[in-house]
Design a protein around this motif. Structure first.
Motif, PDB file in Angstrom:
ATOM      1  N   VAL A  11      55.859 -10.368-118.712  1.00 35.98           N
ATOM      2  CA  VAL A  11      55.965 -11.810-118.497  1.00 35.98           C
ATOM      3  C   VAL A  11      57.207 -12.126-117.680  1.00 35.98           C
ATOM      4  O   VAL A  11      57.166 -12.907-116.733  1.00 35.98           O
ATOM      5  CB  VAL A  11      55.983 -12.559-119.848  1.00 35.98           C
ATOM      6  CG1 VAL A  11      56.309 -14.029-119.640  1.00 35.98           C
ATOM      7  CG2 VAL A  11      54.648 -12.417-120.547  1.00 35.98           C
ATOM      8  N   SER A  12      58.329 -11.495-118.013  1.00 33.02           N
ATOM      9  CA  SER A  12      59.573 -11.833-117.310  1.00 33.02           C
ATOM     10  C   SER A  12      59.504 -11.429-115.839  1.00 33.02           C
ATOM     11  O   SER A  12      59.999 -12.127-114.970  1.00 33.02           O
ATOM     12  CB  SER A  12      60.765 -11.154-117.984  1.00 33.02           C
ATOM     13  OG  SER A  12      60.624  -9.748-117.874  1.00 33.02           O
ATOM     14  N   LYS A  13      58.863 -10.295-115.559  1.00 33.70           N
ATOM     15  CA  LYS A  13      58.833  -9.841-114.165  1.00 33.70           C
ATOM     16  C   LYS A  13      57.602 -10.334-113.422  1.00 33.70           C
ATOM     17  O   LYS A  13      57.587 -10.371-112.199  1.00 33.70           O
ATOM     18  CB  LYS A  13      58.865  -8.309-114.119  1.00 33.70           C
ATOM     19  CG  LYS A  13      60.188  -7.744-114.603  1.00 33.70           C
ATOM     20  CD  LYS A  13      60.173  -6.240-114.583  1.00 33.70           C
ATOM     21  CE  LYS A  13      61.436  -5.683-115.203  1.00 33.70           C
ATOM     22  NZ  LYS A  13      61.258  -4.303-115.657  1.00 33.70           N
ATOM     23  N   GLY A  14      56.546 -10.683-114.172  1.00 31.60           N
ATOM     24  CA  GLY A  14      55.294 -11.021-113.510  1.00 31.60           C
ATOM     25  C   GLY A  14      55.034 -12.497-113.369  1.00 31.60           C
ATOM     26  O   GLY A  14      54.396 -12.932-112.403  1.00 31.60           O
ATOM     27  N   SER A  15      55.538 -13.300-114.314  1.00 33.98           N
ATOM     28  CA  SER A  15      55.138 -14.705-114.301  1.00 33.98           C
ATOM     29  C   SER A  15      55.670 -15.444-113.084  1.00 33.98           C
ATOM     30  O   SER A  15      55.057 -16.389-112.602  1.00 33.98           O
ATOM     31  CB  SER A  15      55.592 -15.402-115.583  1.00 33.98           C
ATOM     32  OG  SER A  15      56.994 -15.296-115.697  1.00 33.98           O
ATOM     33  N   GLY A  16      56.842 -14.979-112.545  1.00 32.03           N
ATOM     34  CA  GLY A  16      57.411 -15.647-111.388  1.00 32.03           C
ATOM     35  C   GLY A  16      56.526 -15.555-110.153  1.00 32.03           C
ATOM     36  O   GLY A  16      56.552 -16.430-109.281  1.00 32.03           O
ATOM     37  N   VAL A  17      55.727 -14.514-110.078  1.00 26.73           N
ATOM     38  CA  VAL A  17      54.888 -14.278-108.899  1.00 26.73           C
ATOM     39  C   VAL A  17      53.655 -15.181-108.911  1.00 26.73           C
ATOM     40  O   VAL A  17      53.086 -15.494-107.871  1.00 26.73           O
ATOM     41  CB  VAL A  17      54.425 -12.805-108.872  1.00 26.73           C
ATOM     42  CG1 VAL A  17      53.746 -12.460-107.562  1.00 26.73           C
ATOM     43  CG2 VAL A  17      55.605 -11.879-109.110  1.00 26.73           C
ATOM     44  N   ILE A  18      53.266 -15.550-110.130  1.00 28.30           N
ATOM     45  CA  ILE A  18      52.015 -16.293-110.263  1.00 28.30           C
ATOM     46  C   ILE A  18      52.123 -17.662-109.612  1.00 28.30           C
ATOM     47  O   ILE A  18      53.034 -18.428-109.880  1.00 28.30           O
ATOM     48  CB  ILE A  18      51.651 -16.483-111.757  1.00 28.30           C
ATOM     49  CG1 ILE A  18      51.540 -15.140-112.464  1.00 28.30           C
ATOM     50  CG2 ILE A  18      50.352 -17.279-111.896  1.00 28.30           C
ATOM     51  CD1 ILE A  18      50.414 -14.270-112.007  1.00 28.30           C
ATOM     52  N   SER A  19      51.192 -17.896-108.694  1.00 29.24           N
ATOM     53  CA  SER A  19      51.099 -19.218-108.082  1.00 29.24           C
ATOM     54  C   SER A  19      49.637 -19.417-107.741  1.00 29.24           C
ATOM     55  O   SER A  19      48.821 -18.496-107.905  1.00 29.24           O
ATOM     56  CB  SER A  19      51.946 -19.271-106.804  1.00 29.24           C
ATOM     57  OG  SER A  19      51.398 -18.368-105.866  1.00 29.24           O
ATOM     58  N   TRP A  20      49.294 -20.587-107.301  1.00 23.85           N
ATOM     59  CA  TRP A  20      47.896 -20.833-106.964  1.00 23.85           C
ATOM     60  C   TRP A  20      47.431 -19.867-105.877  1.00 23.85           C
ATOM     61  O   TRP A  20      46.326 -19.327-105.943  1.00 23.85           O
ATOM     62  CB  TRP A  20      47.697 -22.288-106.532  1.00 23.85           C
ATOM     63  CG  TRP A  20      46.289 -22.551-106.130  1.00 23.85           C
ATOM     64  CD1 TRP A  20      45.837 -22.924-104.909  1.00 23.85           C
ATOM     65  CD2 TRP A  20      45.120 -22.407-106.964  1.00 23.85           C
ATOM     66  NE1 TRP A  20      44.463 -23.035-104.917  1.00 23.85           N
ATOM     67  CE2 TRP A  20      44.010 -22.721-106.177  1.00 23.85           C
ATOM     68  CE3 TRP A  20      44.926 -22.028-108.297  1.00 23.85           C
ATOM     69  CZ2 TRP A  20      42.703 -22.668-106.664  1.00 23.85           C
ATOM     70  CZ3 TRP A  20      43.629 -21.985-108.783  1.00 23.85           C
ATOM     71  CH2 TRP A  20      42.542 -22.316-107.968  1.00 23.85           C
ATOM     72  N   SER A  21      48.316 -19.629-104.886  1.00 24.70           N
ATOM     73  CA  SER A  21      47.878 -18.771-103.783  1.00 24.70           C
ATOM     74  C   SER A  21      47.751 -17.316-104.233  1.00 24.70           C
ATOM     75  O   SER A  21      46.929 -16.568-103.712  1.00 24.70           O
ATOM     76  CB  SER A  21      48.844 -18.887-102.598  1.00 24.70           C
ATOM     77  OG  SER A  21      50.092 -18.320-102.943  1.00 24.70           O
ATOM     78  N   PHE A  22      48.548 -16.913-105.238  1.00 23.14           N
ATOM     79  CA  PHE A  22      48.436 -15.545-105.756  1.00 23.14           C
ATOM     80  C   PHE A  22      47.060 -15.338-106.388  1.00 23.14           C
ATOM     81  O   PHE A  22      46.445 -14.281-106.269  1.00 23.14           O
ATOM     82  CB  PHE A  22      49.532 -15.282-106.802  1.00 23.14           C
ATOM     83  CG  PHE A  22      49.557 -13.870-107.311  1.00 23.14           C
ATOM     84  CD1 PHE A  22      50.078 -12.842-106.537  1.00 23.14           C
ATOM     85  CD2 PHE A  22      49.032 -13.557-108.561  1.00 23.14           C
ATOM     86  CE1 PHE A  22      50.087 -11.537-106.997  1.00 23.14           C
ATOM     87  CE2 PHE A  22      49.025 -12.245-109.031  1.00 23.14           C
ATOM     88  CZ  PHE A  22      49.562 -11.239-108.239  1.00 23.14           C
ATOM     89  N   ILE A  23      46.568 -16.377-107.017  1.00 22.87           N
ATOM     90  CA  ILE A  23      45.269 -16.271-107.672  1.00 22.87           C
ATOM     91  C   ILE A  23      44.132 -16.451-106.673  1.00 22.87           C
ATOM     92  O   ILE A  23      43.111 -15.772-106.744  1.00 22.87           O
ATOM     93  CB  ILE A  23      45.174 -17.324-108.812  1.00 22.87           C
ATOM     94  CG1 ILE A  23      46.138 -16.949-109.938  1.00 22.87           C
ATOM     95  CG2 ILE A  23      43.753 -17.435-109.347  1.00 22.87           C
ATOM     96  CD1 ILE A  23      46.326 -18.025-110.960  1.00 22.87           C
ATOM     97  N   ALA A  24      44.309 -17.356-105.710  1.00 25.01           N
ATOM     98  CA  ALA A  24      43.176 -17.770-104.877  1.00 25.01           C
ATOM     99  C   ALA A  24      43.130 -17.106-103.506  1.00 25.01           C
ATOM    100  O   ALA A  24      42.161 -17.290-102.766  1.00 25.01           O
ATOM    101  CB  ALA A  24      43.181 -19.284-104.724  1.00 25.01           C
ATOM    102  N   ASP A  25      44.145 -16.314-103.126  1.00 25.42           N
ATOM    103  CA  ASP A  25      44.127 -15.670-101.810  1.00 25.42           C
ATOM    104  C   ASP A  25      43.851 -14.181-101.913  1.00 25.42           C
ATOM    105  O   ASP A  25      44.141 -13.554-102.924  1.00 25.42           O
ATOM    106  CB  ASP A  25      45.490 -15.861-101.116  1.00 25.42           C
ATOM    107  CG  ASP A  25      45.698 -17.298-100.676  1.00 25.42           C
ATOM    108  OD1 ASP A  25      44.696 -18.068-100.725  1.00 25.42           O
ATOM    109  OD2 ASP A  25      46.842 -17.650-100.338  1.00 25.42           O
TER     110      ASP A  25
END
Lengths: 280, 285
Positions: free
Chosen positions: B35-49
Motif C-alpha cells: 500500500v505504501s509503495k503502490g497506492s501513490g501510483v494509482i490514478s485514473w490513467s493507471f487503471i484506464a490506459d
C-alpha cells in the motif's frame, strides 16, 4: 441392492398370499390402517426389530412405548418409509397400508408420505415464514391459487390450535415462534396436505408441560379425522391419550393391547416392570 | 504442583497468542509494503490506459481487463460443475468404492501444483481442443484448478444443513430433488458462494497456469474474442519486477499492479462476506 432384491421378494410373497386368500378376508385387511406382518428391520448388521406383527385400526390413537433403543422410532419410520433414507437399512416382512403393500416396487414413496404424515421429535420448521411453512406440501402438489392456499393455511393452523396466536403475523419467520408453537406449526404443516395418518415421534419430549398439554389436546381433537401413531417416553402421556398401546423391548414387540389393559393388568411381567418404572 | 500448572498454563497461553499475532503481523507487513509503495501510483490513467513507451509509462488497463475476463470464464465453468458435484457427493452418493475414488481424486486434484495444471491446460485445451493460447484456455485451466476448492467448500456447507430440514421436507411428500432445491440449496447458498468466491479470488491471482495457456507479455489492445491472447495482472507484475529492461525505473508500476491485484482479490473476498451476511439475514440462520 439387497434392499431391492428384498423388496421384490416381499412383493412376490405378498402376491402369493393374496391369491391364496379368500376375497372376504382381503376386505377385512383393507379395513386396517396398517397391517404389519413378520417385520424384521436391520441397520447394517444390527437387527433393530424382530418379527413384529401388529394391526392398527383407522381413526385410533396408538401409543408406542419402550426404553430408548427398543426400536419404536424405527418401527414408526417404517410406516412412511423414512428408513429408506438411512444407509444400510434392510428388512424382511410386509407392511400393508389400507391393504396395499407400501414396500412394493410400484409404490410411489412421495404419495405414501402425503397420506402418512410425520411430526418429528424436535420441532423442525423450515426457516421460512409461518405461511410458507404451512403451504410447503401444497406447493409441491402444484397448488398456486392464492385463495386456496390462504384457506388451507387458516384451516390447518386452526386445526393445530395455532391460528389465534399467529393470525396477524403469518409473514413472521417460523423460527421466531416458541418451541411449542413451532411443534404445532409442524403439525399444521402436516395437516395441510390432508393425510390419513399422522405419525409422531415423541412430539412433546422437547416441550414444556403447558405446550405438551396443548399437543395432547390437539391429538384428542383431531382423532376423529386422523389415525395417530405416537412414540412416547412418557407413560402418563401414553395412558392419557391412546386407545391402544404397544410395548417394545430390545427390538421385540412384547405386548400390544388396549391401553387400559396394558396399564392396569398387563399380560407380561416385562411390561409391568416397565410401566411401573422398575427399569427404562 | 499447583504453581507449576499455573506457569504451564500461562506459558501455553502466551505462546499460542504470539503465534496468532504473528500471522496478523505477516499480513500487516505485506499490506503496508504494497500500500505504501503502490497506492501513490494509482490514478485514473493507471487503471484506464494501456502501457506505453516500452512499458515504462501508462497503465495496466489491458492486464486488468484480461484478468477480469479470465476470471469470468473460470466462474462460469467451475461454479456450476463444482456445486453440482458437491450436491451429488453429499446428497446422493453412497459410501462405496466409486464414491471413495471420486473423493480421493478431488483431494489429489487439490494437491496438484498449479504449474502442472498449466501443462495440462496446454495439452488439453490449447492443443487437443484447438483453443490455442487464449482467454478460454486459461479460464478453463484455472477453472479446473478451482474445482476441488469449490467442491470441498460447497460440500461442507451442504453438510451443515441439518438433516431435520431434509426429513421435514421428505415427510411432506417432496422428492429428493425438490427437497434439495427448496430446502437444502437455498440455505447452503451463503456458504457455497463464500467458498466459491474465495476459490475464484485465489485463481484470479494465479500466474503459472495462464503463463502456459494464453497470457501475453504486451498487448496494447484488448482481446477481440475469447480465443485471443491477453494480458493479466499477476503476469504483468512478474514481468515488471523481473523481466523488464529497466526494472528500477518501473518498480512503482510493479507496486501499483500488486496493489491493484490485492484490491481486486480483497474486493472479491469482501463481496463474499457481504453476500454471506445478507443471505444469513434473509434466512435468519
Amino acid at each position: 441392492m439387497e434392499l431391492v432384491a428384498e423388496r421384490e421378494k416381499v412383493g412376490e410373497r405378498e402376491k402369493v398370499k393374496q391369491i391364496k386368500k379368500p376375497v372376504i378376508k382381503q376386505k377385512t385387511e383393507v379395513s386396517y390402517e396398517f397391517d404389519i406382518r413378520n417385520l424384521d428391520v436391520f441397520y447394517g448388521e444390527a437387527q433393530i426389530l424382530k418379527d413384529i406383527n401388529m394391526k392398527i385400526e383407522p381413526r385410533s390413537i396408538t401409543a408406542l412405548i419402550g426404553p430408548s433403543g427398543c426400536g419404536k422410532s424405527t418401527f414408526l419410520r417404517m410406516l412412511n418409509r423414512m428408513n429408506d433414507t438411512i444407509d444400510g437399512f434392510s428388512f424382511n416382512g410386509t407392511v400393508l397400508h389400507k391393504g396395499g403393500n407400501i414396500y412394493e416396487k410400484k409404490t410411489v414413496v412421495e404419495d405414501l408420505r402425503k397420506k402418512v404424515g410425520m411430526v418429528f421429535q424436535k420441532p423442525n420448521p423450515f426457516p421460512k415464514s409461518i405461511y410458507e411453512n404451512v403451504i410447503y406440501g401444497l406447493r409441491l402438489n402444484g397448488v398456486r391459487n392464492k385463495s386456496i392456499l390462504d384457506e388451507a393455511v387458516e384451516k390447518s393452523l386452526k386445526q393445530a390450535a395455532l391460528w389465534n396466536e399467529v393470525k396477524d403475523d403469518l409473514k413472521k419467520s417460523a423460527l421466531a415462534l416458541s418451541g411449542g408453537q413451532q411443534q404445532r406449526l409442524c403439525i399444521a404443516r402436516t395437516i395441510a396436505v390432508e393425510p390419513e395418518v399422522i405419525l409422531m415421534d415423541e412430539p412433546a419430549s422437547a416441550l414444556d408441560p403447558i405446550s405438551t398439554a396443548k399437543i395432547e389436546e390437539l391429538i384428542f381433537a383431531l382423532q376423529e379425522n386422523y389415525t395417530f401413531i405416537v412414540v412416547t417416553h412418557n407413560m402418563h402421556q401414553a395412558s392419557r391419550i391412546s386407545q391402544k398401546t404397544a410395548f417394545f423391548h430390545m427390538g421385540d414387540l412384547i405386548e400390544y393391547d388396549d391401553t387400559e389393559k396394558i396399564f392396569t393388568k398387563p399380560a407380561q411381567k416385562l411390561t409391568e416392570n416397565y410401566i411401573t418404572g422398575r427399569f427404562g | 504442583m499447583n504453581k507449576l500448572r499455573k506457569i504451564e498454563h500461562t506459558l501455553g497461553y502466551i505462546s499460542v497468542t504470539l503465534c496468532a499475532v504473528l500471522v496478523l503481523l505477516f499480513l500487516a507487513v505485506i499490506l503496508w509494503d504494497i500500500v505504501s509503495k503502490g497506492s501513490g501510483v494509482i490514478s485514473w490513467s493507471f487503471i484506464a490506459d494501456a502501457p506505453s513507451e516500452g512499458m515504462t509509462a501508462g497503465g495496466v488497463f489491458p492486464a486488468l481487463m484480461g484478468t477480469l475476463f479470465v476470471t469470468l470464464i473460470t466462474i462460469i465453468f467451475s461454479f456450476p460443475i463444482g456445486v453440482a458435484a458437491a450436491i451429488y457427493l453429499n446428497e446422493y452418493a453412497k459410501m462405496n468404492f466409486s464414491t471413495r475414488l471420486i473423493r480421493a481424486s478431488i483431494r489429489n486434484l487439490a494437491g496438484v501444483p498449479s504449474i502442472v495444471y498449466g501443462l495440462f491446460g496446454v495439452a488439453l485445451f490449447v492443443q487437443a481442443m484447438g483453443m490455442g493460447r487464449s482467454i478460454m484456455a486459461s479460464g478453463l485451466t484455472l477453472g479446473i484448478l478451482t474445482l476441488p476448492w469449490i467442491i470441498t467448500t460447497a460440500e461442507e456447507s451442504l453438510k451443515n444443513i441439518p438433516k431435520s430440514f431434509r426429513d421435514g421436507s421428505l415427510a411432506l411428500g417432496a422428492t429428493k430433488w425438490e427437497t434439495i432445491q427448496h430446502n437444502v440449496l437455498p440455505y447452503a447458498m451463503p456458504g457455497i458462494l463464500t467458498g466459491g468466491i474465495l476459490g475464484i479470488s485465489r485463481a484470479a491471482g494465479e500466474t503459472a497456469p495462464i503463463l502456459f495457456t494464453g497470457v501475453a507479455f504486451f498487448l496494447p489492445d484488448l482481446p477481440g474474442s475469447l480465443f485471443d491472447q491477453f494480458m493479466a495482472l499477476p503476469y504483468h507484475l512478474y514481468i515488471m519486477s523481473t523481466q523488464h529492461h529497466a526494472i528500477e525505473l518501473v518498480r512503482p508500476i510493479a507496486y501499483g499492479t500488486a496493489f491493484l491485484l490485492i484490491v481486486l482479490v480483497f474486493g472479491l473476498n469482501l463481496g463474499a462476506i457481504i453476500i454471506r451476511y445478507r443471505l444469513r439475514k434473509k434466512f435468519k440462520m
